[in-house]
Design an enzyme around this catalytic site. Sequence first.
Site, mmCIF file in Angstrom:
data_model
loop_
_atom_site.group_PDB
_atom_site.id
_atom_site.type_symbol
_atom_site.label_atom_id
_atom_site.label_comp_id
_atom_site.label_asym_id
_atom_site.label_seq_id
_atom_site.Cartn_x
_atom_site.Cartn_y
_atom_site.Cartn_z
ATOM 1 N N ILE A 49 6.564 9.113 -12.933
ATOM 2 C CA ILE A 49 5.468 8.174 -12.870
ATOM 3 C C ILE A 49 4.330 8.624 -13.851
ATOM 4 O O ILE A 49 3.016 7.954 -13.454
ATOM 5 C CB ILE A 49 5.183 8.395 -11.072
ATOM 6 C CG1 ILE A 49 4.659 9.571 -10.568
ATOM 7 C CG2 ILE A 49 6.164 7.477 -10.253
ATOM 8 C CD1 ILE A 49 4.307 9.759 -9.344
ATOM 9 N N GLY A 50 4.384 9.422 -14.453
ATOM 10 C CA GLY A 50 3.226 10.139 -15.420
ATOM 11 C C GLY A 50 3.452 11.548 -15.982
ATOM 12 O O GLY A 50 4.555 11.912 -15.482
ATOM 13 N N GLY A 106 1.728 15.379 -16.026
ATOM 14 C CA GLY A 106 0.756 16.345 -15.704
ATOM 15 C C GLY A 106 0.181 17.268 -16.805
ATOM 16 O O GLY A 106 0.713 17.045 -18.101
ATOM 17 N N GLY A 107 -0.707 18.373 -16.372
ATOM 18 C CA GLY A 107 -1.198 18.955 -17.613
ATOM 19 C C GLY A 107 -0.074 19.537 -18.460
ATOM 20 O O GLY A 107 -0.091 20.029 -19.599
ATOM 21 N N GLY A 144 3.696 19.032 -17.627
ATOM 22 C CA GLY A 144 5.019 18.299 -17.430
ATOM 23 C C GLY A 144 4.877 17.038 -16.864
ATOM 24 O O GLY A 144 3.928 16.548 -16.660
ATOM 25 N N VAL A 154 5.534 13.975 -13.978
ATOM 26 C CA VAL A 154 5.401 13.921 -12.516
ATOM 27 C C VAL A 154 6.338 12.817 -11.887
ATOM 28 O O VAL A 154 6.571 11.860 -12.544
ATOM 29 C CB VAL A 154 3.947 13.606 -12.293
ATOM 30 C CG1 VAL A 154 3.633 13.318 -10.337
ATOM 31 C CG2 VAL A 154 2.864 14.509 -12.543
ATOM 32 N N LYS A 158 5.419 17.772 -9.366
ATOM 33 C CA LYS A 158 4.780 17.910 -10.666
ATOM 34 C C LYS A 158 5.793 18.996 -11.288
ATOM 35 O O LYS A 158 5.907 20.144 -11.029
ATOM 36 C CB LYS A 158 3.672 18.476 -10.514
ATOM 37 C CG LYS A 158 2.897 18.449 -11.950
ATOM 38 C CD LYS A 158 1.308 18.866 -11.624
ATOM 39 C CE LYS A 158 0.448 19.383 -12.632
ATOM 40 N NZ LYS A 158 -1.003 19.697 -12.404
ATOM 41 N N ASP A 217 -11.261 20.810 -15.240
ATOM 42 C CA ASP A 217 -10.766 19.594 -15.827
ATOM 43 C C ASP A 217 -10.832 18.562 -15.163
ATOM 44 O O ASP A 217 -10.207 17.529 -14.818
ATOM 45 C CB ASP A 217 -9.422 19.874 -16.206
ATOM 46 C CG ASP A 217 -8.694 18.890 -17.289
ATOM 47 O OD1 ASP A 217 -9.553 18.075 -17.826
ATOM 48 O OD2 ASP A 217 -7.577 18.788 -17.166
#
Length: 804
Positions: A541-542, A544-545, A547, A549, A563, A663
């Site tokens: 679904i997207g 992460g910083g 890897g 998710v 994640k 961040d």
Amino acid sequence: MGNLSSLQELYINTNQLTGSIPSSFGYLKNLRLLYLSTNSLSGSLPYELGQMKSLTDLVLYRNNLSGFIPASLGNLTSLTILQLYENKLFGPVPEELGNLQLLAFLELSQNQLNGSIPSSFANLSNLQTLFLRDNQLSGPIPQEIGNFMNMFMLELDINQFTGELPQNVCRGGALEYFTANDNRFSGPIPKGLKNCSSLKRLRLEGNMLTGNISEDFGVYPSLDFIGLSDNQFYGEISPKWALCKNLSALLIAGNNITGRIPPELGDSIQLQSLDLSSNHLVGEIPKELTKLTSLSRLILSGNQLSGDIPWEVGSFPDLEYLDLSANRLSQSIPETIGDMLKLYYLNLSSNNFSQRIPAQIGGLTQLTDLDMSHNMLSGEIPTQFQSLQSLSTLNISYNNLSGSITIFDELRGLVYVDIAHNDLQGPIPDVPAFQNAPIQALEGNEGLCGNISGLKPCNHSRKGHRKLLYTIMFPLLGAAIVSIAILALFFGFKRWRKDAEEESESSMIDANLFSISSFDGKLLYSEIKSATKNFSSQFSIGKGGYGNVYRAELSSGDIVAVKMVHPQRSDDVRAAKEFQNEVMAFIDIRHRNIVKFYGFCWSDEHSFLVYKYLEKGSLAANLRDEQAAKELDWDKRVNIIKGVANALSYLHHDCSPPIVHRDLSSNNILLNLEFEAHISDFGMAKLLSPDSSNWTNLAGTYGYIAPELAYTMKVTEKCDVYSFGVLIMEVIMGSHPGDLISTRPSSSHEMRLLVNNVLDQRPLPPSPDVQVQLISVMKIAFMCVADNPHSRPTMYAVSQLLAD
């Protein structure tokens, strides 16, 4: 465009425009102002733009425009502003731009332009701002540029320019910003700089410039930053630098400077960064430097300084980075060095220090890098070193140290160690930094032993060893147990070498851990693999910083977000550190506006973190999507701002130690079905001591990073405050605010006009009451993005203001 032939002004800044600029714009013969900045426009600049003869302002910065700058722009002889920076333009700068004799602002920075600067630029005598930095330009700079009487900003840095700098620069006396660092300029320093009394920022690092450091520069009462490092300057440092009363950074490393450090520099109490390294300085370190109470970075390495470190060194309350290496300093290291509680980097290597290591260094709990190698230190390593829990790099090689090194058993954050060539003894600590160290980092210590190639074995037998990896999962359906959290941290980041005889004991520990939880961690691990079909892309679904998710629906009906650490990075030190940061940040925090953390797994096969799944995704994705942005009405947006403020206030003021996110951006704010905000992605988080700030590598998302991080590397809660101010503007505008951040409305009337002009047009207009509220919120945003971090409010104050 026929119906718009009488149009004179067109503003479509900071929207989500895509596609190319229509060539039909050329028919807008009466258009004077064309502003299309901060969008997502692509393609080349149409040649037809050169037909817009009435144009005075052409502003297209921060897009994805590519191709050549059309020579036809030279036909726009009424043009006073041409801003094309932060695009992907390439090729040469057209000679025809020299026809624009009324041009006051020419900004072409951050593109991929090449070739030389046209000689026709000598005609641009009305230029006030010339930005050419961050390109691939080469060749000499036309000397005539130095004659421009109104020039106040000249940026040439990060190109491949050669030849001399314009010698008459600052002829009109208006020059405030002059940057030409990281080029190939040679020859003398411009003569005109000596009398440039308006100068605020001067950066000439990384060239081959020459000149006398004490004679060729003047006194600049407004100067706040000077960088002259990595050139060929000579002479002695003049006491006159202390007369630059606003100077925050003096950087003249890597030159041929001789003589002593003038004690008068101690009067520059506003200095935050002083770098005189890699020169030929002699004499002692003046104790007057300890009056620089604002100093955060002091670098004097690579000189010929002698004597001892002044006892008053403990008077630096804010010093974070101290490098005195490669000098001729001697005697003992003063105990007062332990008073600099904010130090994260300490390098005293390659000197002649003797006697014992002061135990007070163990009080520097923020220390991440410590190098005392190549000295004549003796005695045992102080037991107080066990308190250096932030330490990641340690080098004490080539000394006369003795005794055991068992104290390092507790320093499990160590990444790199070098203890070679001492008289240390005993078994190698059972921590990864030692177990994985090359033999070169351990050799020269006759008394060391361990099951490592090149060392003698210890007396007790080792029948073998194996690597144990623990999978610790918190219960998904109940309150997390603090003891489980502590055990998870304790076991999740250790790689132990164990005797085969200890295997049964290890299995018992493993079993006990899972029995404490009401949910079987091993079973959950298998179920997550099954629910994602072994982490198939169809469940992604997207990103992460570090890897992907994944969305995983468990047999219980619970939906979680998983994640993943990239498999190829599972042994990477930085990935492990980011992973550990996120777990440590989440262990004890509980707040309705922070994404709920369920647990983690760290193994060679798969390493991941498990969170509550939030259905609406990131705030950034919602603001990008037209339909979702319409659904984000003004009440929802104000509540999002309040929710994030409350969460940050909790992290900064209710956690011990305080947590700085580092961040914060719209990508890291997740929304549930009710559009309630939740802060996520703590991989860059920093845990601070209550009365301390920490050094950090520059990290975060471009456009949200506090400006002081660019040169002080000081991370405090105020860095998050700055990012939050940017976020407020983004929520109100519907996209990143860009240059609006530097705007400073001087009255309530100006603020009201500004909000009306930038308000996101996609949701329904706000009611009068909400509009008043938005103006107040925008005022808070501008307070948060103040250049001076001390001028920014705390997040507690912000949350209180938003609650009123």
